[in-house]
Design a protein around this motif. Structure first.
Motif, PDB file in Angstrom:
ATOM      1  N   GLY A  58       0.668  -1.254   0.050  1.00 15.85           N
ATOM      2  CA  GLY A  58       0.156   0.029   0.120  1.00 15.85           C
ATOM      3  C   GLY A  58       0.803   1.426   0.021  1.00 15.85           C
ATOM      4  O   GLY A  58       0.218   2.485   0.241  1.00 15.85           O
TER       5      GLY A  58
ATOM      6  N   GLY B 270       2.646   2.322  -2.594  1.00 13.45           N
ATOM      7  CA  GLY B 270       2.480   3.281  -3.936  1.00 13.45           C
ATOM      8  C   GLY B 270       3.700   2.575  -4.863  1.00 13.45           C
ATOM      9  O   GLY B 270       3.956   3.236  -5.842  1.00 13.45           O
ATOM     10  N   LYS B 271       4.313   1.336  -4.391  1.00 15.61           N
ATOM     11  CA  LYS B 271       5.278   0.816  -5.386  1.00 15.61           C
ATOM     12  C   LYS B 271       4.685   0.560  -6.521  1.00 15.61           C
ATOM     13  O   LYS B 271       5.239   1.001  -7.781  1.00 15.61           O
ATOM     14  CB  LYS B 271       5.610  -0.454  -4.849  1.00 15.61           C
ATOM     15  N   THR B 272       3.582  -0.140  -6.662  1.00 16.23           N
ATOM     16  CA  THR B 272       2.745  -0.284  -7.843  1.00 16.23           C
ATOM     17  C   THR B 272       2.421   0.799  -8.853  1.00 16.23           C
ATOM     18  O   THR B 272       2.493   0.604 -10.007  1.00 16.23           O
ATOM     19  CB  THR B 272       1.701  -1.615  -7.746  1.00 16.23           C
ATOM     20  N   THR B 273       1.982   1.674  -8.185  1.00 19.19           N
ATOM     21  CA  THR B 273       1.580   2.915  -8.762  1.00 19.19           C
ATOM     22  C   THR B 273       2.641   3.718  -9.443  1.00 19.19           C
ATOM     23  O   THR B 273       2.556   3.923 -10.651  1.00 19.19           O
ATOM     24  CB  THR B 273       0.953   3.883  -7.655  1.00 19.19           C
TER      25      THR B 273
HETATM   26  P1  ADP Z   1       1.992  -1.229  -3.224  1.00 22.56           P
HETATM   27  O1  ADP Z   1       2.152  -1.716  -4.637  1.00 22.56           O
HETATM   28  O2  ADP Z   1       3.054  -0.492  -2.423  1.00 22.56           O
HETATM   29  O3  ADP Z   1       1.249  -2.210  -2.454  1.00 22.56           O
HETATM   30  P2  ADP Z   1      -0.176   0.519  -4.615  1.00 22.56           P
HETATM   31  O4  ADP Z   1       0.653   1.680  -5.306  1.00 22.56           O
HETATM   32  O5  ADP Z   1      -0.579  -0.469  -5.269  1.00 22.56           O
HETATM   33  O6  ADP Z   1       0.985   0.203  -3.360  1.00 22.56           O
HETATM   34  O7  ADP Z   1      -1.154   1.344  -3.703  1.00 22.56           O
HETATM   35  C1  ADP Z   1      -0.894   2.777  -3.037  1.00 22.56           C
HETATM   36  C2  ADP Z   1      -2.333   3.251  -2.427  1.00 22.56           C
HETATM   37  O8  ADP Z   1      -2.993   3.327  -3.696  1.00 22.56           O
HETATM   38  C3  ADP Z   1      -2.811   2.342  -1.631  1.00 22.56           C
HETATM   39  O9  ADP Z   1      -3.586   2.995  -0.665  1.00 22.56           O
HETATM   40  C4  ADP Z   1      -3.986   1.671  -2.617  1.00 22.56           C
HETATM   41  O10 ADP Z   1      -5.198   1.122  -1.881  1.00 22.56           O
HETATM   42  C5  ADP Z   1      -4.344   2.746  -3.213  1.00 22.56           C
HETATM   43  N1  ADP Z   1      -4.795   2.341  -4.746  1.00 22.56           N
HETATM   44  C6  ADP Z   1      -4.349   1.743  -5.651  1.00 22.56           C
HETATM   45  N2  ADP Z   1      -4.613   1.356  -6.676  1.00 22.56           N
HETATM   46  C7  ADP Z   1      -5.906   2.144  -6.491  1.00 22.56           C
HETATM   47  C8  ADP Z   1      -7.045   2.387  -7.546  1.00 22.56           C
HETATM   48  N3  ADP Z   1      -7.148   1.907  -8.708  1.00 22.56           N
HETATM   49  N4  ADP Z   1      -7.858   3.403  -7.083  1.00 22.56           N
HETATM   50  C9  ADP Z   1      -7.992   3.761  -5.610  1.00 22.56           C
HETATM   51  N5  ADP Z   1      -6.834   3.556  -4.776  1.00 22.56           N
HETATM   52  C10 ADP Z   1      -6.053   2.613  -5.221  1.00 22.56           C
END
Ligand code: ADP
Ligand code: ADP
Length: 227
Positions: free
Chosen positions: A40, A42-45
């Motif tokens: 959570g 933000g890595k994937t984002t």
């Molecule tokens: P990680 O890859 O480090 O687990 P993400 O980048 O997946 O983190 O997520 C970062 C934050 O954005 C988290 O709070 C997650 O719940 C939120 N998030 C991810 N994708 C979405 C989306 N499509 N809509 C709303 N919130 C999102």
């Protein structure tokens, strides 16, 4: 091999979640950067922004070499991707999977066969060229997925937990191989993981994220003591 400039890149999802605060990060040509941090953070984002799978907030700038890719769609960015469960084409052989990207670009057959042959050697897939993905082990499948991603010589290679689905022993073996391939191929790469040992083994530099920010960045030995 391409330099990546991430300048004041931020991402707010439509529901208001600020997944990435304005972030600036430069990745050198041929460098392997690991993105680490808890679920959570933000890595994937950040990875999806680099890939072009998400649009960043206004004011963000993303550059590959001299090219501004901020508004460029994924298919024009020249990125290769490997995910935890990145589906191979089930009806195609190993060789056809690896050569797929070259074939759809109209690469001459002899050239495609040469590149596929090289990658089969490098990834130790010899003898498996004619198998279908279902006839491979999990580790072999990920090696095919990596070979397919690098076959088209992407400007940037994006790895999202590529080893997470493998068992511990296989993971350890493949992580050292992956480190070796990335160095030999000299591809600029961003590698998302929450496994510190994996990051230390594979990456030149680590960026540690927390709550949508990069809170630490540097070579592994500067961030963590050796075990
Ligand atoms: P990680 O890859 O480090 O687990 P993400 O980048 O997946 O983190 O997520 C970062 C934050 O954005 C988290 O709070 C997650 O719940 C939120 N998030 C991810 N994708 C979405 C989306 N499509 N809509 C709303 N919130 C999102
Ligand atoms: P195994 O443990 O026997 O390797 P998995 O649990 O990894 O099996 O795979 C279950 C199913 O998911 C299989 O049918 C396989 O085709 C598919 N699968 C798993 N990983 C991948 C991958 N990286 N690429 C393509 N298909 C995959």
């Amino acid at each position: 091999s391409t330099r990546v400039d991430i300048v004041q890149c931020a991402k707010t999802y439509p529901d208001g979640t600020q997944a990435l605060q304005p972030t600036t990060l430069h990745i050198e040509p041929g460098e392997v950067l690991a993105l680490l941090g808890p679920s959570g953070c933000g890595k994937t984002t950040l990875l999806r922004l680099i890939a072009g799978l998400e649009t960043p907030d206004a004011g963000s700038l993303l550059r590959f070499g001299d090219t501004d890719v901020t508004q460029l769609p994924i298919e024009q960015r020249g990125v290769g991707m490997v995910f935890q469960h990145y589906a191979l084409f089930p009806h195609l052989s190993v060789a056809a999977n690896i050569g797929y990207g070259l074939r759809i670009r109209g690469t001459p057959r002899a050239e495609t066969e040469r590149v596929v042959g090289e990658l089969v050697e490098l990834m130790r897939l010899h003898g498996l060229e004619h198998r279908r993905p279902a006839e491979l082990s999990g580790g072999q499948r990920q090696r095919v997925a990596l070979a397919r991603a690098v076959a088209v010589r992407p400007r940037v290679l994006l790895l999202d937990e590529p080893l997470a689905a493998l068992d511990a022993k296989l993971k350890e073996a493949l992580r050292d191989e992956l480190a070796d391939w990335l160095r030999r191929l000299r591809i600029t790469a961003v590698h998302v993981t929450h496994d510190q040992q994996e990051a230390l083994a594979i990456a030149d530099r680590l960026a540690v994220m927390h709550a949508g920010r990069i809170v630490q960045v540097g070579p592994g030995e500067a961030l963590y003591r050796r075990p």
